[in-house]
Scaffold this active site. Sequence first.
Site, short mmCIF file in Angstrom:
data_model
loop_
_atom_site.label_atom_id
_atom_site.label_comp_id
_atom_site.label_asym_id
_atom_site.label_seq_id
_atom_site.Cartn_x
_atom_site.Cartn_y
_atom_site.Cartn_z
N THR A 10 1.73 -4.09 4.30
CA THR A 10 1.56 -4.33 5.73
C THR A 10 1.01 -5.73 6.04
O THR A 10 1.21 -6.24 7.14
CB THR A 10 0.62 -3.29 6.37
N SER A 24 1.37 -7.54 -0.72
CA SER A 24 2.08 -8.52 0.12
C SER A 24 1.22 -9.69 0.56
O SER A 24 1.73 -10.67 1.10
CB SER A 24 2.73 -7.84 1.34
N THR A 48 0.83 -1.21 0.00
CA THR A 48 0.00 0.00 0.00
C THR A 48 0.86 1.26 0.00
O THR A 48 0.43 2.31 -0.48
CB THR A 48 -0.93 -0.03 1.23
N1 ASP Z 1 -2.66 -5.45 0.84
C1 ASP Z 1 -1.62 -4.49 1.11
C2 ASP Z 1 -0.31 -5.23 1.14
O1 ASP Z 1 -0.04 -5.90 2.09
C3 ASP Z 1 -1.91 -3.81 2.40
C4 ASP Z 1 -0.89 -2.81 2.85
O2 ASP Z 1 0.24 -2.72 2.38
O3 ASP Z 1 -1.24 -2.03 3.79
O4 ASP Z 1 0.43 -5.17 0.19
#
Ligand code: ASP
Length: 332
Positions: A96, A63, A16
């Site tokens: 995250t 991720s 993100t």
């Molecule tokens: N779905 C995203 C990821 O993990 C969420 C984020 O980065 O906050 O790539």
Amino acid sequence: MSDSLPRIIVLATGGTIAGASGNPGSSAQYQAATVPVGALLQAVPPLQRVARVEAEQVAQVDSKDMSFALWSALAARIAHWSAQPDVAGIVITHGTDTLEETAMFLHLTQPCPIPVVLTAAMRPSTSLSADGPLNLLDAVRVAAHADARGKGVLVVINQQIHAARDVAKTHTSAVDAFVSASGGPLGFVQDDYVRFARAPLPRVAILPLPSAWPLVEIVASYAEPGRVMVDALVAAGVRGIVVAAAGNGSVHEGLGAALADAARQGVAVVRSSRTGAGHVALPAPARAAPGGFASALDLNPYKARVLLLLLLAADPSLGTDPARLQARLGAY
Ligand code: ASP
């Protein structure tokens, strides 16, 4: 940018922090992993005062789709850059969702002669009050700081510095989603002031990068669990099972019986807690009794799985020796 500034390498993997939305008012409707790392750096002009930053786009993924191949690629790039004598530190931008797993993998495998710092963002780059730019700047500040040396892999987010082993995502959307439940953060960053209040747990050793990844999965204990998943995993050749157990490592008697059968076939069974905080009590002497399986101590099920993956890759017979398994789980 002055030549006297420390040289910091940013390895970008997506997430993100590299997300974008057509609707700048939204922090929930967006696509992760679209903005290239060059554009992320350009959005943080103060970086030029802090370090000579160079960047590499190692991947561009959400991720949630993290893979062993990407972990191996990251390890290879960290080894490459750590070997350059004038590189002072490495920052990794990450999603995250699985950051706590990648952080655990790197914690367990990287010698870290220089600081390795992961960072991320809860809001996409186009959001109002995007948290990515400050998190990236703070991560570079920590990676460039003398006090970060010798502290292993770190996670810098929301102005806090966490030990990679300890930190986990605990909220779906809040910017303070990352928490180190066992001992709290190691320190904080406020502008150029980087302060470590405590040291991470010492690492006794690092584990080798696997040449093959054993099958290690997670099952959960809850009201009336069937044994079908455990039996299917055993039939599929599983080498390790982490149980997301209730409370202080309690396993439902039905699931416990299935796990005891798996353990008798040499599967390494490890209890972790689904509560999100606290240590799981050490096993009772009789391993076949439900609750008698090894304890992941304070590691959550996802982190315990990463450790068990690497332990079994290095020592495939660990499942046949519960005492050795418990000793190894406690060493990292
Ligand atoms: N779905 C995203 C990821 O993990 C969420 C984020 O980065 O906050 O790539």
